[in-house]
Scaffold this active site. Structure first.
Site: not given
Length: 489
Positions: A152-153, A155-156, A158, A175, A276
């Protein structure tokens, strides 16, 4: 000779397998798919198990295309249980679930995996004995419970993939954190981490992404990865909504921000600091409107019946380490509270309120209050000195109450900054701002285009003209080209 090849291994080989298992505790089995052939017993041998045609192998199999040393099983541990990794050492291939590993490649074996040794070395179904002996109380693997699907996507720290619960069929998001090296001296850290995980799993609030479970799986003999199972939210991020619309209307911003504060109040009551808050970490669960006659639950777009705000990705410093988390934030610090940016250790829940103030600013005008496009000074110094402004004409049509709330959140001193309760009780939430009122305001040149101030029952809040050498860069201009590659954070 032909008889031996047909059977894949001899009675002597079977005896060798049994002698190995007698010396070590039996950990797993290869169940032969040929009913006329024997199953292979796999012991918990610390130095690993060699499988192949050579008499020096721990388990001997035969076949015209089987290598002398065809494969190796190696032990790995995820701090909960032991696993086997299968490494291909052959010329003609070791296959797991129909896919060829390739010489030197390894894979974590899961119960139910189908393993083939070349074409003539036999086909086996792999299974851990622990999974057979104590089905109810066993320490389960992620792959026992879920079928992991498309990404699905990323990040830095995960990536996020879709997963399906094998028992219920529920679709979730998993995740997958980048691997961490295993350590024998990390029991205390693991205990602290488990406490944090237990806290996350206890959270239950309509405006917070639900955490379902956590697994730790070995990646290889030396590294493990944490898998966090979460509720899957299907309608994307607030970040994407801002980009698509350039900025949000004041009435919809108010409705969304009120939900955000409700989620933060719940977290802060549990002494959890998000750390965050930013549009990328605010997910939206949008229910489409079935017809024009269906009464909407809020000031949403015409095709939307309801929108639920879902806060995601909080407390992640506990997963990846305080130092790494801080370094990541310092790379893109637009939302970070000054007390975190200045490396103050004892920051409080007020840090989330600063970030919420930045988010509110972005929603209403489409660009952040702190950026290098507004330099000098640079963005870091802008944050550390709380230097920002409401620029005309971008803020001319926004009520003074909204500006006053932002001004009460973007306060340098945490002691003087609003907490979540005070913010939720602000006058802005008691004001009625309709689209019709905003259209009328925009037609009034004396109150919008030619004026740097607007009045309200609270007095007036200053709007400032932009300096000639500065220009705010909106999210739409900065990120529109990246919409197709947005991360699911």
């Amino acid at each position: 000779m032909s008889l031996i090849r047909k059977r894949n291994f001899t009675e002597d080989d079977e005896g060798s397998s049994k002698r190995q298992s007698a010396k070590y505790e039996t950990m797993a089995k290869f169940y032969n798919t040929n009913p006329d052939q024997q199953h292979l017993i796999l012991p918990r041998k610390p130095e690993g198990i060699l499988i192949g045609r050579s008499s020096s192998c721990d388990i001997k199999i035969t076949g015209v295309d089987v290598s002398s040393k065809h494969s190796k099983l190696s032990l790995a541990n995820n701090k909960v249980r032991d696993y086997f990794f299968l490494t291909d050492l052959s010329s003609n291939g070791t296959f797991v679930n129909g896919a060829k590993l390739g010489h030197g490649s390894s894979v974590l074996l899961k119960s139910g995996d189908k393993v083939s040794f070349a074409k003539t070395g036999g086909v086996f179904i792999f299974r851990y004995l622990l999974d057979e002996v104590n089905e109810e109380n066993k320490k389960r693997s992620l792959f026992d419970d879920y079928i992991v699907g498309k990404q699905l996507g990323s990040g830095h720290y995960a990536i996020v993939k879709e997963a399906k619960n094998r028992l219920t069929g529920d679709i979730v998001a998993v995740k997958i954190f980048h691997p961490n090296k295993t350590s024998k001296d990390s029991q205390e850290d693991e205990a602290k981490l488990q406490q944090e995980i237990d806290l996350l799993l206890s959270i239950d609030h309509p405006n917070i992404v639900k955490f379902i479970n956590r697994y730790v799986e070995p990646i290889n003999q030396h590294s493990v990865s944490t898998y966090l199972i979460m509720e899957k939210v299907n309608s994307g991020e607030l970040f994407e909504r801002i980009i698509n619309k350039s900025k949000l209307r004041e009435d919809e911003t108010k409705a969304l921000f009120k939900q955000l504060l409700s989620g933060l109040f719940y977290l802060h009551q549990k002494n959890i600091i998000h750390r965050d808050i930013k549009p990328e970490n605010i997910l939206l669960d949008i229910t489409p409107r079935q017809s024009g006659q269906q009464q909407q639950t809020g000031p949403w777009d015409e095709n939307e019946y309801d929108i639920k705000v879902k806060i995601a990705d909080f407390g992640l410093a506990k997963f990846i380490g305080e130092l790494q988390f801080t370094n990541t934030l310092c790379g893109t610090p637009a939302y970070v509270a000054p007390e975190i940016l200045s490396n103050q250790i004892n920051y409080t829940t007020k840090a989330d309120l600063w970030s919420a103030g930045v988010l509110l600013y972005v929603c209403l005008c489409g660009f952040p209050p702190f950026s290098d496009e507004l330099a000098p000074p640079n963005m870091r110094e802008q944050i550390l000195t709380a230097k920002y402004a409401f620029y005309s004409p971008y803020w001319d049509d926004i009520t003074d109450a909204a500006l006053d709330l932002i001004s009460s959140l973007l306060v340098l001193s945490p002691e003087e900054r609003y907490d979540v309760t005070t913010a939720a009780d602000h006058e802005w939430f008691r004001e009625s701002v309709s689209q019709e009122d905003m259209v009328m305001d925009s037609l009034d040149s004396t109150s919008s285009k030619n004026s740097l101030q607007r009045s309200s029952s609270m007095g007036s809040v200053q709007r400032e003209p932009l300096r000639n050498n500065s220009h705010p860069l909106s999210f739409r201009h900065k990120f529109a080209s990246e919409l197709n590659s947005l991360s699911y954070q």
